[in-house]
Scaffold this active site. Structure first.
Site, PDB file in Angstrom:
ATOM      1  N   PHE A   7      36.199  45.733  37.814  1.00 25.32           N
ATOM      2  CA  PHE A   7      37.204  45.220  36.888  1.00 25.32           C
ATOM      3  C   PHE A   7      37.118  43.703  36.786  1.00 25.32           C
ATOM      4  O   PHE A   7      37.071  43.017  37.799  1.00 25.32           O
ATOM      5  CB  PHE A   7      38.613  45.632  37.351  1.00 25.32           C
ATOM      6  CG  PHE A   7      38.789  47.118  37.370  1.00 25.32           C
ATOM      7  CD1 PHE A   7      39.274  47.783  36.259  1.00 25.32           C
ATOM      8  CD2 PHE A   7      38.427  47.859  38.487  1.00 25.32           C
ATOM      9  CE1 PHE A   7      39.406  49.167  36.262  1.00 25.32           C
ATOM     10  CE2 PHE A   7      38.552  49.239  38.506  1.00 25.32           C
ATOM     11  CZ  PHE A   7      39.045  49.896  37.391  1.00 25.32           C
ATOM     12  N   CYS A   8      37.080  43.215  35.543  1.00 23.99           N
ATOM     13  CA  CYS A   8      37.094  41.765  35.323  1.00 23.99           C
ATOM     14  C   CYS A   8      38.001  41.484  34.133  1.00 23.99           C
ATOM     15  O   CYS A   8      38.699  42.371  33.655  1.00 23.99           O
ATOM     16  CB  CYS A   8      35.678  41.230  35.114  1.00 23.99           C
ATOM     17  SG  CYS A   8      34.896  41.764  33.586  1.00 23.99           S
ATOM     18  N   ALA A   9      37.981  40.273  33.656  1.00 27.12           N
ATOM     19  CA  ALA A   9      38.900  39.882  32.587  1.00 27.12           C
ATOM     20  C   ALA A   9      38.733  40.756  31.341  1.00 27.12           C
ATOM     21  O   ALA A   9      39.712  41.250  30.799  1.00 27.12           O
ATOM     22  CB  ALA A   9      38.717  38.411  32.243  1.00 27.12           C
TER      23      ALA A   9
END
Length: 102
Positions: A7-9
């Site tokens: 999960f990232c931006a």
């Protein structure tokens, strides 16, 4: 099969790392499913993963992610900044698999 969520931006910066992790898993004969998501989708996909890894750029969300993951016994951790920066798929894969074993 171990299902790993990164999960990232926006879910894009982790896509290259996902590819490297998949290549490493294939080379070692490890049965995994690895996908990248924007952090906003954690609650939507939580029932479809065995471990959650946060990109270093969203490490401030770890407390929020733990609140979502821990009740479902899903380990969650921030990806090591150096491994992320070097796109070290082998190390990140190893880290994810170690979290699942705990």
């Amino acid at each position: 099969m171990v299902k790993i969520g990164l999960f990232c931006a926006a879910g894009m910066s982790t896509s290259m790392l996902v590819t490297k992790m998949k290549n490493e898993a294939k080379a070692k004969g490890i049965d995994v499913e690895i996908n990248a998501y924007p952090e906003s989708e954690l609650e939507k996909v939580i029932d479809n993963i065995d471990v959650a890894l946060l990109g270093p750029q969203v490490k401030f969300l770890l407390t929020k992610a733990k609140a979502v993951c821990e009740p479902k016994n899903i380990p969650v951790e921030v990806i090591n900044t150096m491994d992320y920066g070097m796109m070290n798929g082998a190390k990140v894969l190893e880290s994810a698999l170690n979290l699942v074993k705990k």
